[in-house]
Design an enzyme around this catalytic site. Structure first.
Site: not given
Length: 250
Positions: A139, A153
Site C-alpha cells: 500500500s 495497517y
C-alpha cells in the site's frame, strides 16, 4: 498458459484482478473465506471465458496449516503454480492506546504474519519447480508511519514490502532459479475495504486501479506505485516531507 493463485479473491481488488487476468488468458486458483462469492466469481469468469480453468478453495489465511495445504493442493491440481498474488488483507484498526488492541492485533496477524505464511508456501513451490512469480500487494501507506486507525495497517504494509524485498534480494545471483518477486503499492482504489470512505482525492474506480496493478504484474516489475499518477511522485514526497505535510497529503 500461466496459472495464477490469488488470495483474498472473493471481493475488491482480488476479484477484479481475477477478472482481468482471466481476460488476459490466465487460469486461476482463487481462495478466500467466503466461498459463496468465489462460486459466483468462478461462474462469471467461466461464462465470459469458457476456455479458462478456475479452481476455488476456502482459506482463512491466518490458519497457517491451511495456507500450506491449499497452496499445495492448487499446485497438485494444476501441475504448476506460475504466480502467487498475496492479496488477502484486513483494513480495520484503531489509534494505539485507545483500547482496541484486538483490532490492531487482528490487522497485524492478517496483513503481516499471514502474508509471511503465504510467502513461505509460495516460495516452497517456486523453489521446488525452480521458477515462479511472487507478487505482494502492499500500500502507499507503507511509505510513512500513519496516524490514528491507519497506524497498524501502514506498519504491516511497510513490513510486507520489506519482507518482499528481502526475498527478492535472496534471488539475486541465483541463475538456477527463475523466480521474480514484485511488490505493488496501490494508492486510493475503490474497494470493499474503503467503500465507507467519502470525498477522497485521487480515488479511482476498482476497474481502473486494478488495470494499473495487472499491467505492473504482467511486466513482472520489482516494485510499482499504482496508478502511477499521482502516486509515483506522491510516494517520493511522502518519504521526505515532514509528517505534518504528509498528513495533509494523505
Amino acid at each position: 498458459m500461466t496459472t495464477t493463485l490469488i488470495t483474498g479473491a472473493s471481493s475488491g481488488l482480488g476479484s477484479e484482478m481475477a477478472r482481468q487476468l482471466a481476460a488476459r488468458g490466465e487460469d486461476l486458483g482463487l481462495c478466500a473465506r467466503r466461498t459463496e462469492r468465489l462460486e459466483e466469481l468462478r461462474t462469471e469468469i467461466t461464462t465470459a471465458y469458457p476456455e479458462r480453468t478456475v479452481s476455488i478453495a476456502a482459506l482463512d489465511v491466518t490458519d497457517d496449516e491451511a495456507v500450506f495445504r491449499v497452496f499445495r493442493a492448487f499446485r497438485d491440481e494444476f501441475g504448476t503454480i506460475d504466480r502467487v498474488v498475496v492479496n488477502a488483507g484486513l483494513g480495520k484498526g484503531a489509534p494505539i492506546g485507545k483500547g482496541r488492541y484486538d483490532a490492531n492485533k487482528a490487522t497485524a496477524m492478517t496483513n503481516f504474519v499471514a502474508a509471511l505464511a503465504q510467502c513461505e508456501a509460495a516460495m516452497e513451490i517456486f523453489r521446488e519447480q525452480r521458477y515462479g512469480h511472487l507478487v505482494m500487494i502492499s500500500s502507499m501507506s507503507a511509505f510513512r508511519g500513519m496516524p490514528g486507525a491507519m497506524t497498524t495497517y501502514a506498519a504491516t504494509k511497510a513490513g510486507v514490502a520489506a519482507l518482499t524485498e528481502g526475498i527478492r534480494h535472496e534471488m539475486v545471483g541465483k541463475p538456477d532459479l527463475d523466480i521474480d518477486v514484485s511488490v505493488l503499492y496501490p494508492g486510493y482504489i475503490r474497494s470493499e475495504m474503503n467503500e465507507h470512505v467519502k470525498n477522497t482525492p485521487f480515488m479511482v474506480d476498482t476497474e481502473t486501479g486494478v488495470a494499473a496493478m495487472v499491467a505492473a504484474i504482467e511486466k513482472r516489475t520489482a516494485h510499482a506505485r499504482v496508478p502511477s499518477w499521482p502516486w509515483k511522485p506522491m510516494g517520493t514526497a511522502m518519504r521526505h516531507l515532514p509528517l505534518p505535510l504528509v498528513r495533509r497529503l494523505t
